[in-house]
Design an enzyme around this catalytic site. Structure first.
Site, short mmCIF file in Angstrom:
data_model
loop_
_atom_site.label_atom_id
_atom_site.label_comp_id
_atom_site.label_asym_id
_atom_site.label_seq_id
_atom_site.Cartn_x
_atom_site.Cartn_y
_atom_site.Cartn_z
N ASP A 86 0.86 -1.19 0.00
CA ASP A 86 0.00 0.00 0.00
C ASP A 86 0.89 1.24 0.00
OD1 ASP A 86 0.83 0.39 2.63
OD2 ASP A 86 -1.16 0.17 3.52
N CYS A 96 2.60 -3.65 4.03
CA CYS A 96 1.81 -2.44 4.32
C CYS A 96 2.46 -1.80 5.54
CB CYS A 96 0.32 -2.75 4.50
SG CYS A 96 -0.12 -3.78 5.92
N THR A 139 1.95 -2.23 8.82
CA THR A 139 2.29 -3.26 9.82
C THR A 139 2.46 -4.65 9.23
OG1 THR A 139 -0.04 -3.68 10.16
CG2 THR A 139 0.99 -2.06 11.64
N HIS A 146 7.32 -25.47 8.55
CA HIS A 146 6.24 -26.15 9.28
C HIS A 146 4.85 -25.85 8.73
CE1 HIS A 146 8.75 -26.74 13.24
NE2 HIS A 146 9.37 -27.18 12.15
N HIS A 181 3.90 -32.26 9.82
CA HIS A 181 3.32 -30.93 9.65
C HIS A 181 2.15 -30.94 8.67
CE1 HIS A 181 6.56 -29.44 12.02
NE2 HIS A 181 7.46 -29.93 11.18
C1 RB5 Z 1 -2.42 2.46 6.61
O1 RB5 Z 1 -2.55 3.60 7.39
C2 RB5 Z 1 -2.27 1.23 7.51
O2 RB5 Z 1 -3.46 1.00 8.19
C3 RB5 Z 1 -1.87 0.03 6.68
O3 RB5 Z 1 -0.68 0.28 6.01
C4 RB5 Z 1 -1.62 -1.26 7.46
O4 RB5 Z 1 -0.74 -1.06 8.50
C5 RB5 Z 1 -2.82 -2.00 7.88
O5 RB5 Z 1 -2.76 -3.09 8.46
#
Ligand code: RB5
Length: 157
Positions: free
Chosen positions: A11, A68, A70, A101, A136
């Site tokens: 993203d 993205c 996180t 696994h 597994h």
């Molecule tokens: C974008 O602000 C953020 O929510 C996205 O990049 C991600 O971390 C979502 O899980």
């Protein structure tokens, strides 16, 4: 199975990291198909998660990389596609074990969580590990059973 052709998606939070990881992999000889955004404009992560996931399950690519902020949202999106086992991680150990696994077919991480050198370590660990099968496979088959039937016989015993 050795990964040769990969899809990558991201993203708006991860354009720079995506480009660095793509260049890193291409230098190592991997073919990388970019289906993520290349713009800093807000971009909804499920779009990239879905696109990469569909390419993986169709066999168009051997595996996928998703980034993205996180790594959470984009991996959740991918895991909604039947046949996808996407792992989100912030260190290489989980990435490696997820191949050995869990037979993961997508690795995800967060551009707001880790630096690019750790991201490269994660990608190397993930791409370098082989699924072990054996004991597994019973558990991976259970994941598929949940996905297929929304039930799990072993949980009813
Ligand atoms: C974008 O602000 C953020 O929510 C996205 O990049 C991600 O971390 C979502 O899980």
């Amino acid at each position: 199975m050795a990964f040769k052709k990969l899809a990558i998606g991201n993203d708006h939070t991860a354009v720079e990291m995506k480009n660095e990881i793509m260049a890193y992999l291409e230098e190592k000889g991997y073919e990388v198909v970019n289906v993520g955004t290349d713009s800093p404009e807000r971009f909804n992560y499920p779009v990239s998660g879905y696109k990469v996931a569909k390419m993986v399950v169709s066999g168009e690519v051997d595996g996928g990389i998703l980034i993205c902020g996180t790594g959470v949202g984009i991996s959740l999106a991918a895991n909604k596609v039947k046949g996808i086992r996407a792992v989100v991680c912030s260190e290489p150990y989980s990435a490696r074990l997820s191949r050995m696994h869990n037979n993961t077919n997508i690795v995800a991480f967060g551009a707001r969580v880790i630096g690019v050198e750790t991201a490269k370590d994660i990608v190397d660990a993930w791409l370098g590990a082989e699924y072990e099968g054996g004991r597994h496979q019973v558990r991976v088959d259970m994941l598929a059973e949940i996905e297929e039937t929304q039930a799990l016989k072993a949980a009813e015993e």
